[in-house]
Design a protein around this motif. Structure first.
Motif, mmCIF file in Angstrom:
data_model
loop_
_atom_site.group_PDB
_atom_site.id
_atom_site.type_symbol
_atom_site.label_atom_id
_atom_site.label_comp_id
_atom_site.label_asym_id
_atom_site.label_seq_id
_atom_site.Cartn_x
_atom_site.Cartn_y
_atom_site.Cartn_z
ATOM 1 N N ASP A 291 16.366 -22.159 -12.244
ATOM 2 C CA ASP A 291 14.852 -22.386 -12.554
ATOM 3 C C ASP A 291 14.302 -22.945 -11.355
ATOM 4 O O ASP A 291 13.686 -22.626 -10.398
ATOM 5 N N ALA A 292 15.385 -24.465 -11.377
ATOM 6 C CA ALA A 292 15.302 -24.819 -9.918
ATOM 7 C C ALA A 292 15.545 -24.408 -8.662
ATOM 8 O O ALA A 292 14.635 -24.236 -7.225
ATOM 9 N N LYS A 293 16.450 -23.421 -8.453
ATOM 10 C CA LYS A 293 16.983 -22.923 -7.538
ATOM 11 C C LYS A 293 15.560 -22.255 -7.276
ATOM 12 O O LYS A 293 14.586 -22.171 -5.666
ATOM 13 N N GLN A 294 14.998 -21.066 -7.955
ATOM 14 C CA GLN A 294 14.129 -20.285 -7.726
ATOM 15 C C GLN A 294 12.932 -21.407 -7.150
ATOM 16 O O GLN A 294 12.034 -20.820 -6.288
ATOM 17 N N GLY A 295 12.431 -22.383 -7.875
ATOM 18 C CA GLY A 295 11.605 -23.369 -7.278
ATOM 19 C C GLY A 295 11.571 -23.767 -6.188
ATOM 20 O O GLY A 295 10.501 -23.927 -5.403
ATOM 21 N N ILE B 212 1.723 -14.332 -1.636
ATOM 22 C CA ILE B 212 1.296 -14.151 -2.721
ATOM 23 C C ILE B 212 2.536 -13.594 -2.991
ATOM 24 O O ILE B 212 3.456 -13.705 -4.308
ATOM 25 N N TRP B 213 4.082 -13.618 -2.739
ATOM 26 C CA TRP B 213 5.349 -13.356 -3.618
ATOM 27 C C TRP B 213 5.734 -14.644 -3.792
ATOM 28 O O TRP B 213 6.246 -15.522 -5.479
ATOM 29 N N TRP C 236 4.310 -17.896 -10.946
ATOM 30 C CA TRP C 236 3.749 -17.761 -12.328
ATOM 31 C C TRP C 236 4.967 -16.894 -13.201
ATOM 32 O O TRP C 236 5.181 -17.744 -14.311
ATOM 33 N N LYS C 237 5.529 -16.628 -12.504
ATOM 34 C CA LYS C 237 7.067 -15.962 -13.603
ATOM 35 C C LYS C 237 7.267 -17.037 -14.126
ATOM 36 O O LYS C 237 8.276 -17.715 -15.349
ATOM 37 N N ARG D 220 6.851 -21.671 -20.557
ATOM 38 C CA ARG D 220 6.016 -22.168 -21.268
ATOM 39 C C ARG D 220 6.719 -21.347 -22.651
ATOM 40 O O ARG D 220 6.459 -22.095 -23.668
ATOM 41 N N GLU D 221 7.256 -21.087 -22.464
ATOM 42 C CA GLU D 221 8.519 -19.684 -23.762
ATOM 43 C C GLU D 221 10.078 -20.347 -23.970
ATOM 44 O O GLU D 221 9.847 -20.566 -25.466
#
Length: 72
Positions: free
Chosen positions: A9-13, A56-57, A63-64, A70-71
């Motif tokens: 998650d950190a890498k994607q951020g 947009i990407w 968003w994902k 949140r889950e």
């Protein structure tokens, strides 16, 4: 509330943040790049479209990530 941090998650951020920054810079410097290259105005529009695609990407990725956190 503390949650465990996922390295992916950190890498994607970080990737999304880099793409946002580079897309912004490309959209700012598109006219200058077109002038320096001596290209047609349609090349400037291509730079803008590439920048828009980056925004947009990164919007989809963030968003994902937001929905995933949140889950937890």
């Amino acid at each position: 509330m503390t949650t465990p941090h996922d390295p992916t998650d950190a890498k994607q951020g970080r990737q999304a943040a880099i793409v946002i920054a580079l897309s912004g810079l490309l959209s700012i410097f598109a006219p200058a790049l077109t002038r320096i290259l001596g290209a047609a105005p349609r090349v400037e529009m291509l730079f803008y479209l590439i920048s828009l695609a980056g925004f947009i990407w990164s919007l989809v990725v963030t968003w994902k990530l937001w929905q995933k956190t949140r889950e937890k």
